[in-house]
Motif scaffolding. Structure first.
Motif, PDB file in Angstrom:
ATOM      1  N   THR A   1      27.422  57.096  68.325  1.00 33.68           N
ATOM      2  CA  THR A   1      26.441  57.852  67.470  1.00 33.68           C
ATOM      3  C   THR A   1      25.324  57.160  66.875  1.00 33.68           C
ATOM      4  OG1 THR A   1      28.310  59.689  67.088  1.00 33.68           O
ATOM      5  CG2 THR A   1      26.372  59.585  65.549  1.00 33.68           C
ATOM      6  N   PHE A  56      33.385  57.573  66.748  1.00 37.97           N
ATOM      7  CA  PHE A  56      31.992  58.089  66.917  1.00 37.97           C
ATOM      8  C   PHE A  56      31.219  56.811  67.344  1.00 37.97           C
ATOM      9  CE2 PHE A  56      34.068  61.422  65.092  1.00 37.97           C
ATOM     10  CZ  PHE A  56      33.883  62.471  66.074  1.00 37.97           C
ATOM     11  N   THR A 105      30.518  67.759  66.575  1.00 40.03           N
ATOM     12  CA  THR A 105      30.667  67.436  68.135  1.00 40.03           C
ATOM     13  C   THR A 105      31.353  68.573  68.873  1.00 40.03           C
ATOM     14  OG1 THR A 105      31.202  65.139  67.678  1.00 40.03           O
ATOM     15  CG2 THR A 105      32.083  66.112  69.886  1.00 40.03           C
ATOM     16  N   ARG A 106      32.267  69.589  68.176  1.00 37.59           N
ATOM     17  CA  ARG A 106      32.832  70.767  68.732  1.00 37.59           C
ATOM     18  C   ARG A 106      31.775  71.604  68.827  1.00 37.59           C
ATOM     19  NH1 ARG A 106      36.291  71.298  65.182  1.00 37.59           N
ATOM     20  NH2 ARG A 106      35.150  73.129  64.083  1.00 37.59           N
ATOM     21  N   THR A 121      33.619  65.643  63.815  1.00 31.38           N
ATOM     22  CA  THR A 121      34.607  66.098  64.818  1.00 31.38           C
ATOM     23  C   THR A 121      33.751  67.607  64.976  1.00 31.38           C
ATOM     24  OG1 THR A 121      36.193  64.867  64.302  1.00 31.38           O
ATOM     25  CG2 THR A 121      36.805  67.118  65.471  1.00 31.38           C
TER      26      THR A 121
END
Length: 602
Positions: free
Chosen positions: A580, A577, A556-557, A553
């Motif tokens: 991914t 995910f 991704t952020r 996370t």
């Protein structure tokens, strides 16, 4: 006055008489009510309970005698004691009528205070006793209700409990047999009550001796536990955990034994299976390590340089790992041949566009799955270097059939360069022969001018049918673009195994990465993500037993592209995910670098 006061009722049509009588009766704990008529008195008696009623004999409309008869005719007022109050002469006929109407006594006007108080005291005490008895009755009713509810709950718990609850006296005669005991031992309470624990064959003599020892030790050891086998009504043996409590009857001092028995047969079986699996796992791990060791040694002996060794060893290790993944998904029972071939295509060892395959659906044992995966890897690698797959026009025809309980697999190369028998036997050929059992009867190579033909014979686990299974279309692997440069990139490697992290870092730097940072824990990874900007990240699927969802996370952020590098399958990785990329361990560098390159371009 409080509601629990004793109540007297005075009925008289002259209020002054009632007030005078009330003044003589007045005391703590007494409530005196007035009624001017029979109808008013009856209404009050429907609302309140009275310990005593004083009735004036001479009243208009309905006199005291008539009111007494009405009271005796109603269930609620029938038991109220009545004392008639009268100013008339002591006429025996009147007195007889009063007693006949239900009176308990007479008092005459003018009233004698001493006589009045002494008679009223008797009924006041009787009223107190009645009130106390009623209170006790209500309390007992509440206690009985709570007792019944508690017993019902205990019975429901006992009936639904997985435990068998059994009560025995000191002679080990069964006095109670729960529904849980009926379920566990398949014997009804009617069948077991009144019998010794050794009767009916559900418990052995040795187990009964253990229980007898518990009782003989008495209250000195009130709680006990043991494990022993028992038998169900159908003769099946089960294993039980038994907990015993010694109880003593306070009235006569007799001892009893309360047993709580749990059927742990499935748990014991699970423990046996677990121990078997642990032993099997240790065996497989050691065998796998021994295979890796042998592959490494043999590849090293026949490699002319370290680069050649690294490529060949990594490819063979990858083939072994992919076969392990197939077997793990099938819980190490068996694996389909088509899936083994598909994994070689996904790894880039075989080219789907130049592979023609046909044969029935078959399942291979775990041992043969590992062996055939290595064999197909060697055949594909050799074909790409020297055989049919080394030229654009070449192809491989892979066919198989089942004869008896054996699989006959044929590998035929077509359209490649002219073939001549090798001057010496390489490790690849040796590995193919060894994987099929090492006998000439099970592996045969024909060095034809049009192309080499291999025949491999393996035991088959299951022949599902005689019809070829439609093979899924797989994208051919672009072998020309397998390795790409990382050209000065800044890479974050999140990996808890130091040797693996070191190996990845070395490969990334060799491919051109300028800086490689390593994080081995979740906290280190989160700090690194917030502290520095990275071009790409490699994330292990698990760090020291902890899931990596929050790291994914955070990446991704911060818009940092990443891939998973893990020995776990997709189903065990963070579920949010799914898109991914995943590079499976052990990985080949030429499989990892294109993934990173594509991530950096996106």
């Amino acid at each position: 006055m409080p509601d629990d006061n004793i109540r007297f009722l005075i009925v008289d049509d002259i209020r002054e008489n009632m007030i005078a009588l009330e003044a003589l009766l007045r005391r703590d704990g007494l409530q005196v009510d007035f009624a001017n008529s029979a109808s008013e008195a009856l209404e009050l008696m429907l609302v309140h309970d009275y310990a005593l009623a004083f009735l004036d004999v001479q009243m208009p409309e309905t006199d005291g005698y008539e009111l007494a008869e009405l009271m005796r005719g109603a269930e609620r007022t029938r038991g109220v004691p009545i004392i008639f109050v009268t100013a008339a002469d002591r006429d025996e006929r009147r007195r007889f009528r009063g007693y006949e109407a239900g009176a308990v006594d007479y008092i005459f006007k003018p009233l004698d205070p001493v006589v009045l108080k002494s008679k009223a005291e008797v009924f006041f005490r009787i009223g107190e006793q009645a009130r106390d008895l009623e209170r006790q009755r209500d309390e007992m009713r509440v206690l009985a209700h709570h007792r019944d509810v508690a017993i019902s709950r205990l019975k429901a718990h006992a009936d639904n409990s997985p435990l068998a609850l059994i009560e025995c006296d000191r002679e080990l005669t069964i006095r109670s047999w729960s529904m849980g005991a009926e379920r566990i031992f398949s014997r009804s309470a009617v069948q077991m009550l009144g019998h010794h624990v050794c009767d009916e064959g559900w418990l052995s003599d040795d187990a009964a001796s253990v229980l007898r020892g518990w009782v003989e030790r008495g209250k000195s050891e009130p709680r006990h536990s043991a494990e022993f086998p028992a038998h169900r009504g159908d003769g099946k043996q089960i294993h039980c955990e038994v907990y015993g409590s010694i109880l003593q009857d306070p009235s006569d001092g007799n001892l009893s034994l309360s047993l709580q028995i749990l059927d742990v047969t499935e748990r014991r079986h699970a423990e046996e299976v677990r121990n078997l699996l642990v032993g099997e796992l240790n065996h497989r791990i050691k065998n796998t390590l021994a295979n890796v060791q042998a592959i490494a040694r043999q590849t090293l002996r026949q490699s002319e340089d370290l680069d050649g060794f690294g490529q060949r060893f990594a490819g063979r290790l990858q083939a072994l790992a992919r076969a392990h993944s197939i077997l793990s998904d099938a819980t190490w029972s068996s694996a389909p041949l088509d899936q083994i071939i598909n994994e070689q295509i996904r790894a880039g060892t075989l080219d789907a566009a130049r592979l023609v395959r046909s044969g029935p659906r078959v399942q291979l044992s775990p041992e043969n799955t590992l062996r055939l995966a290595l064999s197909l890897h060697e055949l594909g690698t050799n074909a790409a270097k020297y055989g049919a797959l080394s030229v654009p026009s070449g192809r491989v025809v892979l066919s198989w059939k089942v004869q008896g309980d054996h699989l006959h697999l044929r590998w035929e190369e077509q359209g490649g360069p002219a073939v001549t028998p090798p001057a010496r036997t390489g490790f690849g050929t040796t590995l193919i022969r060894a994987s099929a059992g090492g006998d000439d009867d099970t592996v045969r190579a024909e060095w034809l001018a049009a192309g080499v033909v291999w025949t491999i014979i393996l035991p088959v686990e299951t022949n599902l049918d005689d019809q070829p299974e439609p093979c899924p279309a797989l994208e051919p692997v672009d072998r020309a673009n397998r390795v790409r440069e990382l050209s000065g990139s800044h890479v974050l490697v999140i990996e808890d195994e130091p040797l693996v992290a070191m190996d990845i870092s070395h490969e990334l730097k060799a491919a051109g990465a300028s800086t490689v940072d390593i994080a081995r824990t979740i906290s280190q990874a989160l700090e690194a993500i917030e502290r520095s900007g990275f071009d790409v990240a490699l994330l292990d699927g698990n760090l020291s037993g902890e899931p990596v969802d929050q790291i994914a996370t955070a990446l991704t952020r911060r818009a940092i592209p990443f891939c998973f590098v893990s020995g776990y399958g997709r189903q065990h990785l963070p579920q949010n995910f799914q898109d991914t990329p995943v590079v499976e361990k052990p990985f080949r560098t030429d499989a990892l670098l294109p993934v990173l390159s594509e991530l950096m371009k996106s």
